[in-house]
Scaffold this motif. Structure first.
Motif, PDB file in Angstrom:
ATOM      1  N   TYR A 188      13.163  -1.747   9.797  1.00  0.00           N
ATOM      2  CA  TYR A 188      13.015  -0.909  10.988  1.00  0.00           C
ATOM      3  C   TYR A 188      11.590  -0.384  11.030  1.00  0.00           C
TER       4      TYR A 188
ATOM      5  N   SER B  60       9.188   2.275  12.493  1.00  0.00           N
ATOM      6  CA  SER B  60       9.197   3.586  13.139  1.00  0.00           C
ATOM      7  C   SER B  60       7.771   3.995  13.469  1.00  0.00           C
TER       8      SER B  60
ATOM      9  N   LEU C 146      14.040   8.862  14.165  1.00  0.00           N
ATOM     10  CA  LEU C 146      15.130   8.831  13.210  1.00  0.00           C
ATOM     11  C   LEU C 146      16.253   9.788  13.579  1.00  0.00           C
TER      12      LEU C 146
ATOM     13  N   PHE D  52      22.128   1.964  11.827  1.00  0.00           N
ATOM     14  CA  PHE D  52      21.886   2.038  10.385  1.00  0.00           C
ATOM     15  C   PHE D  52      23.218   2.027   9.626  1.00  0.00           C
TER      16      PHE D  52
ATOM     17  N   VAL E 182      18.355  -1.597   4.435  1.00  0.00           N
ATOM     18  CA  VAL E 182      17.337  -1.470   5.476  1.00  0.00           C
ATOM     19  C   VAL E 182      16.113  -0.764   4.915  1.00  0.00           C
ATOM     20  N   THR E 183      14.953  -1.339   5.158  1.00  0.00           N
ATOM     21  CA  THR E 183      13.674  -0.740   4.774  1.00  0.00           C
ATOM     22  C   THR E 183      12.982  -0.216   6.020  1.00  0.00           C
ATOM     23  N   THR E 184      12.505   1.023   5.976  1.00  0.00           N
ATOM     24  CA  THR E 184      11.811   1.636   7.100  1.00  0.00           C
ATOM     25  C   THR E 184      10.310   1.617   6.833  1.00  0.00           C
TER      26      THR E 184
ATOM     27  N   TYR F 233       6.407   2.490   8.700  1.00  0.00           N
ATOM     28  CA  TYR F 233       5.813   3.326   9.736  1.00  0.00           C
ATOM     29  C   TYR F 233       4.522   2.681  10.229  1.00  0.00           C
TER      30      TYR F 233
ATOM     31  N   ASP G 214      17.567  10.111   7.843  1.00  0.00           N
ATOM     32  CA  ASP G 214      16.361   9.485   7.316  1.00  0.00           C
ATOM     33  C   ASP G 214      16.768   8.370   6.364  1.00  0.00           C
TER      34      ASP G 214
ATOM     35  N   LEU H  86      15.020   5.882   5.252  1.00  0.00           N
ATOM     36  CA  LEU H  86      14.030   5.570   4.222  1.00  0.00           C
ATOM     37  C   LEU H  86      14.290   6.408   2.983  1.00  0.00           C
TER      38      LEU H  86
END
Length: 658
Positions: A47, A49, A55, A64, A74-76, A78, A391, A393
């Motif tokens: 994802y 962001s 979030l 999610f 899932v890896t977030t 930025y 959140d 992450l």
């Protein structure tokens, strides 16, 4: 194919699904999971962001949760460069297929998605991009969907306090502008005041929407207060270009300021999480027991997630480890039936349960098991919903901390198992050495006793009186040596099992000396042992029987390891107000430095040139154990010009000991 991609694909074959905040993304996730299952490959999610507030989107949270229930990690990431972030992640993970979702009827797909596909094809030509078209099955019109989406965004981002702050900043900057105009400043200075207000609004409200609102209001306020005719919105049409430039500058300023502030917040959060991860790794490496590992894991997860949590070591435990503040309400809630079911399921199936999974999905907790190769050691229950936990992450980092804790637990268990095996091997070696030594040392005196007794039986009347006396002394000497050996062995077994205890009572050192001299082997009768007791009434708080055994061992050693002409002295003095010091001195040969260091070690023995018999190395080790449990110290040292002194201390008897 690049070398990096080849190396990664050699490790494992993986698919990548892109997560978004749209409702149609649920179909993408489900389709990707089925595709990965059919081809027996691993599936990971990503994802991208661009802000922190994304979030908080409810639809994104549902997506999610769906991914988590399907086992997708899932890896977030930025940033704004979506294609580059996806490409770099795909190269690092060795992704073979990238799965994207879209609605083929939307303008966004026809413009933005095609551009994303082109960029991915250029950046990751080795991977296949799969676009999953998701026609929205709802009968709601496209315009109504947009209106609902806008209404949802407004509802999530609207805040009366921040709106009042924005209006207040606009009023203040307008007042400053009017004051500057009164002082005769140029209109450009007023514009700079408004641009400064844009930046200040972005800093105070922490959201781009209020800075944009401020930017949109500036042209109208400026037109009303600073352009002719004042107090109206009928200014010269030539000012429209000026207003447009002012609006563009204000919008760009607000956008840049918001991005800078958002990036600063992201960097601060990233630095905080990195510090927690590094600290967790350092603290876990220092842990030696499972309880210490659980304590560290709980504290670090509490800092990372800012959520109350509990650590259960069994499904029926009523007093778990607790971490967080104001935890009473959560503790009552976790005792509900649905929470207990999820907890029990996590223990029995060694898998995640509760919020975000298919097992008790409506739970207010998420249950993360800590497991080793055989069983679940503990389950961590995290109170997520009460903290509006969105959140992901941070959640992924929490899972990483749990995995690291599992590795440390497994490492410690392996280390304990290895230590136990080494201790057993050492114990077996000591046992074999002891049996070998006993069998060797018992054979010699027993053979001598048997031979001497046989001579007496067969030829008693043919022997002279002196010959019979010599045989009697030899039998007596060997029997006394055997008794001494057996007593030491029995006492040493009590030391090893922890059964040897000192029964402290007031004892006269004079009585202890007399008993020790009477119990020594017969050869001490042939030696002149000097006794020097300065104070015959000196009382010590000790176990007299054990100290007699210590002195007997020390005196016997002095006799065995010194020539017949050597002098042996037994002394005692009051060392200070708390201890007495007892010394056994002989003027025989010195001990080597190596012998002084090892002489009290169990089974350490030295060659004996005087008695012709090598001991088992039990006596002095036993002396050290006895003196230790009696509350004293023992040691040995060489005396110049010759001689060796063995000494030990004992606590003096005082009335308070009674």
């Amino acid at each position: 194919m690049t070398k990096q991609f080849e190396k990664a694909t050699e490790r494992t074959k993986q698919f990548l699904v892109c997560i978004s905040g749209s409702k149609s993304n649920q179909k993408v996730i489900q389709t990707a999971a089925k595709l990965a299952e059919n081809q027996a490959t691993d599936l990971v999610g990503i994802y991208i962001s661009q802000t922190l507030t994304e979030l908080d989107d409810q639809q994104l949270t549902q997506n999610f949760n769906l991914a988590a229930s399907l086992g997708i990690k899932v890896t977030t990431l930025y940033g704004t460069a979506r294609a580059r972030l996806i490409a770099e992640y795909a190269k690092e993970k060795g992704i073979t297929k990238i799965i994207l979702g879209s609605n083929h009827q939307s303008i966004w797909f026809r413009l933005g998605k095609n551009d994303l596909l082109k960029q991915l094809n250029q950046l990751v030509p080795e991977a296949d991009q799969i676009v999953v078209f998701n026609r929205n099955q709802s009968t709601i019109s496209s315009n109504k969907q947009h209106r609902l989406k806008i209404a949802e965004i407004v509802k999530q981002n609207f805040n009366w306090k921040q709106l009042l702050q924005t209006v207040g900043i606009l009023i203040v900057t307008t007042g400053l502008g009017l004051f500057l105009k009164f002082l005769g400043f140029d209109a450009l200075d007023v514009v700079l005041i408004y641009i400064l207000g844009v930046m200040f609004t972005a800093m105070v409200t922490h959201q781009r929407s209020y800075a944009l609102l401020y930017s949109l209001l500036i042209p109208f306020v400026y037109d009303f207060f600073f352009t002719v005719p004042l107090g109206s919105f009928r200014s010269n049409p030539n000012n429209i270009f000026t207003f447009l430039i002012l609006l563009i500058v204000a919008v760009l300023s607000s956008s840049w300021t918001t991005k800078i502030q958002t990036q600063a917040e992201l960097d601060a959060r990233r630095a905080h999480r990195t510090e927690i991860l590094l600290q967790t790794n350092r603290l876990l490496q220092q842990c030696e027991e499972v309880m210490e590992i659980l304590q560290v894991t709980g504290r670090q997860l509490n800092q990372l997630l800012n959520c109350n949590l509990f650590i259960f070591r069994s499904a029926t435990e009523t007093a778990p480890l607790k971490f967080g503040g104001n935890i009473a309400a959560d503790f009552l809630q976790i005792q509900q039936l649905k929470e207990q079911k999820a907890l029990k399921w996590a223990f029995e199936n060694h898998a995640r349960a509760g919020w975000g999974t298919k097992i008790e999905a409506h739970s207010d907790f998420i249950y993360l098991p800590l497991k080793n190769q055989r069983q679940t050691i503990a389950v961590i229950a995290i109170a997520v919903k009460r903290r509006s936990f969105n959140d992901m992450l941070a959640f992924n980092l929490a899972i990483s901390i749990c995995e690291e804790s599992e590795q440390v637990i497994q490492r410690n268990l392996n280390l304990q198992r290895q230590t136990k095996i080494e201790a057993q091997v050492k114990q077996e070696k000591l046992r074999s050495d002891l049996l070998r030594g006993i069998s060797h040392d018992l054979r010699t005196p027993l053979t001598a006793i048997y031979g001497n007794a046989d001579v007496l039986l067969q030829a008693e009347y043919s022997l002279t009186s002196d010959q019979r006396q010599e045989l009697y002394r030899s039998i007596n000497h060997d029997a006394a040596w055997l008794i001494d050996l057996v007593e030491n062995l029995l006492a040493m077994t009590k030391v090893d099992s922890g059964e040897l205890q000192a029964k402290k009572s007031p004892e006269l050192l004079a009585d202890i000396f007399e008993a020790a001299l009477s119990h020594s082997v017969s050869k001490t009768a042939e030696r002149k042992i000097q006794t020097n007791l300065v104070d015959p009434s000196l009382l010590v708080a000790t176990d007299g029987q054990l100290i007699v055994q210590v002195l007997v061992n020390l005196l016997n050693n002095a006799v065995k390891y010194t020539p017949p002409t050597a002098k042996i002295c037994l002394n005692a003095i009051q060392l200070n107000q708390q201890f007495a010091k007892i010394t056994v001195y002989n003027n025989g040969p010195h001990l080597e430095n190596r012998q002084l260091k090892q002489i009290f070690t169990l089974f350490y023995s030295q060659s004996n040139a005087y008695s012709g018999r090598k001991g088992l190395g039990i006596g002095l080790a036993l002396c050290q154990a006895i003196i230790t449990i009696c509350g004293g110290e023992i040691g040995a040292e060489n005396i110049q010009p010759q001689g060796v002194k063995f000494w030990f201390t004992l606590p003096l008897w005082r009335e308070k000991n009674e």
